[in-house]
Motif scaffolding. Structure first.
Motif, short mmCIF file in Angstrom:
data_model
loop_
_atom_site.label_atom_id
_atom_site.label_comp_id
_atom_site.label_asym_id
_atom_site.label_seq_id
_atom_site.Cartn_x
_atom_site.Cartn_y
_atom_site.Cartn_z
N ASP A 61 56.99 8.12 -30.47
CA ASP A 61 57.68 6.86 -30.73
C ASP A 61 57.51 5.90 -29.57
OD1 ASP A 61 60.97 7.55 -29.54
OD2 ASP A 61 59.20 8.82 -29.32
N LYS A 62 57.53 4.62 -29.89
CA LYS A 62 57.36 3.57 -28.90
C LYS A 62 58.69 2.87 -28.64
CE LYS A 62 52.90 3.69 -28.00
NZ LYS A 62 52.37 3.88 -26.64
N THR A 63 58.85 2.38 -27.44
CA THR A 63 60.04 1.61 -27.11
C THR A 63 59.97 0.25 -27.79
OG1 THR A 63 60.12 2.72 -24.96
CG2 THR A 63 61.42 0.69 -25.21
N PRO A 64 61.03 -0.18 -28.49
CA PRO A 64 61.02 -1.49 -29.16
C PRO A 64 60.76 -2.63 -28.18
CG PRO A 64 62.89 -0.17 -29.88
CD PRO A 64 62.27 0.57 -28.74
N GLN A 65 60.12 -3.69 -28.68
CA GLN A 65 59.75 -4.82 -27.84
C GLN A 65 60.97 -5.47 -27.19
OE1 GLN A 65 56.61 -5.57 -27.12
NE2 GLN A 65 57.30 -7.12 -25.68
N ARG A 66 62.06 -5.59 -27.94
CA ARG A 66 63.27 -6.17 -27.37
C ARG A 66 63.77 -5.35 -26.18
NH1 ARG A 66 66.30 -10.00 -30.13
NH2 ARG A 66 65.58 -10.57 -32.22
N ALA A 67 63.70 -4.03 -26.31
CA ALA A 67 64.13 -3.15 -25.23
C ALA A 67 63.22 -3.29 -24.02
CB ALA A 67 64.16 -1.71 -25.71
N VAL A 68 61.92 -3.43 -24.26
CA VAL A 68 60.96 -3.58 -23.16
C VAL A 68 61.27 -4.83 -22.34
CG1 VAL A 68 58.53 -3.98 -22.58
CG2 VAL A 68 59.14 -2.29 -24.33
N ILE A 69 61.62 -5.92 -23.03
CA ILE A 69 61.96 -7.18 -22.35
C ILE A 69 63.16 -6.98 -21.43
CG2 ILE A 69 62.83 -9.53 -22.69
CD1 ILE A 69 61.19 -9.57 -25.31
N VAL A 70 64.20 -6.32 -21.96
CA VAL A 70 65.41 -6.09 -21.16
C VAL A 70 65.11 -5.13 -20.00
CG1 VAL A 70 67.78 -5.22 -21.20
CG2 VAL A 70 66.89 -6.51 -23.15
N ILE A 71 64.31 -4.11 -20.26
CA ILE A 71 63.96 -3.15 -19.20
C ILE A 71 63.26 -3.85 -18.04
CG2 ILE A 71 62.38 -1.25 -18.63
CD1 ILE A 71 63.06 -0.04 -21.38
N PHE A 72 62.29 -4.70 -18.34
CA PHE A 72 61.56 -5.36 -17.25
C PHE A 72 62.42 -6.41 -16.54
CE2 PHE A 72 57.78 -3.38 -19.00
CZ PHE A 72 57.05 -3.12 -17.85
N ALA A 73 63.37 -7.01 -17.25
CA ALA A 73 64.32 -7.91 -16.60
C ALA A 73 65.20 -7.12 -15.62
CB ALA A 73 65.19 -8.61 -17.64
N ASP A 251 73.12 -6.11 -28.75
CA ASP A 251 74.35 -6.54 -29.41
C ASP A 251 75.55 -6.27 -28.50
OD1 ASP A 251 74.92 -3.81 -29.56
OD2 ASP A 251 74.25 -3.64 -31.65
N ASP A 252 76.75 -6.47 -29.03
CA ASP A 252 77.96 -6.33 -28.24
C ASP A 252 78.21 -4.90 -27.78
OD1 ASP A 252 78.45 -9.03 -28.52
OD2 ASP A 252 79.75 -8.79 -30.27
N ASN A 253 77.62 -3.94 -28.46
CA ASN A 253 77.75 -2.53 -28.07
C ASN A 253 76.64 -2.04 -27.15
OD1 ASN A 253 80.12 -2.10 -29.67
ND2 ASN A 253 78.80 -2.02 -31.50
N GLY A 254 75.76 -2.96 -26.74
CA GLY A 254 74.65 -2.59 -25.88
C GLY A 254 73.48 -1.97 -26.61
N GLU A 255 73.50 -2.03 -27.95
CA GLU A 255 72.41 -1.49 -28.76
C GLU A 255 71.35 -2.57 -29.00
OE1 GLU A 255 72.22 1.65 -29.62
OE2 GLU A 255 74.18 2.15 -28.79
N ILE A 256 70.12 -2.15 -29.24
CA ILE A 256 69.01 -3.09 -29.46
C ILE A 256 69.20 -3.79 -30.81
CG2 ILE A 256 66.51 -3.31 -29.67
CD1 ILE A 256 66.39 -0.57 -28.11
N ARG A 257 69.09 -5.11 -30.79
CA ARG A 257 69.22 -5.87 -32.04
C ARG A 257 68.05 -5.58 -32.96
NH1 ARG A 257 73.20 -9.75 -31.65
NH2 ARG A 257 73.81 -10.37 -29.53
N LYS A 258 68.30 -5.58 -34.22
CA LYS A 258 67.23 -5.33 -35.22
C LYS A 258 66.41 -6.60 -35.44
CE LYS A 258 68.68 -1.15 -35.82
NZ LYS A 258 67.91 -0.01 -35.30
#
Length: 258
Positions: A61-73, A251-258
């Protein structure tokens, strides 16, 4: 680790007055002991290796693009913080010497750093267990603490001010340094956790490598005040970018938005 920081920094100011060579002899001896400990005890049992291999089998599995953006920030923030933090380990000692503060007092700052960590970290762990603190909130508070600590250095001219700045920096360190790997791990996929944890190690290392050189260049061409202003602004700007990225992609729970 921090008990070692407390003991080492408390003793180094006195040992160096006997002989600077003693510092290197003691370091060599301690690393030799550590090497022996690693050789004898640092290994992963075969059944644990087999369990991990079975878990990873067929997983791609790959890390979602939204998560990658937050990770690099987040990694960029870790880099910015360490650029400023590394000034304490390099250029601040020279600055304090110029202000007439002895080496013993400078080394005592790191003893204070270690004591605060040893005392505060268990309390924060208990607080996390009781209130389930979100990782993003800990990073946000860490941004504020590091920015305040670097700003306070602009006005530091005597030892009590440096003690105050170190105390604020240490609180930021206790909050954020353990949080970065946990935050990145929470966002990365199972198959890519190793890659991103490697980056968690690499980015602050780059900050510690670049920080003293960059700080020295700023001091040579401008002043210490400019250096402290730069480190404060750097953390605030990159921290603002991270906050923006988390608001957009989580989102407000810290989960990756769909």
């Amino acid at each position: 680790q921090n008990v070692g920081v407390v003991a080492g920094t408390m003793l180094v100011g006195y040992v160096i007055e006997i002989s600077i060579n003693m510092i290197f002899i003691v370091n060599f001896a301690m690393y030799a002991v550590f090497l022996l400990i690693v050789w004898l005890f640092y290994f992963v049992p075969p059944h644990v290796l087999a369990k991990h291999a079975s878990q990873r089998k067929g997983v791609s599995d790959k890390t979602p693009q939204r998560a990658v953006i937050v990770i690099f920030a987040a990694l960029a923030l870790y880099f910015a913080i360490d650029v400023g933090y590394s000034q304490w380990q390099s250029n601040l000692s020279v600055y304090m010497g110029q202000l007439g503060i002895p080496v013993r007092n400078y080394s005592l700052l790191w003893t204070i750093n270690g004591i605060i960590i040893v005392l505060i970290q268990p309390l924060i762990n208990r607080f996390d267990e009781s209130f389930k603190t979100r990782l993003t909130h800990k990073l946000y508070l860490g941004i504020l603490l590091f920015a305040c600590a670097f700003v306070s250095l602009i006005f530091a001219r005597d030892y009590p001010h440096f003690v105050l700045s170190m105390a604020i920096v240490t609180l930021g360190e206790v909050l954020t340094f353990p949080t970065f790997p946990a935050f990145v791990s929470s966002l990365s996929s199972f198959s890519e956790k190793g890659k991103y944890q490697g980056l968690v190690t690499a980015f602050p290392a780059m900050g510690r490598a670049v920080g003293p050189v960059l700080g020295g260049m700023i001091i040579d061409n401008f002043s210490y005040t400019t250096l402290f202003t730069f480190t404060s602004a750097f953390v605030i700007i990159v921290g603002g970018i991270l906050i923006g990225c988390t608001r957009i992609n989580l989102d407000d729970n810290g989960e990756i938005r769909k």
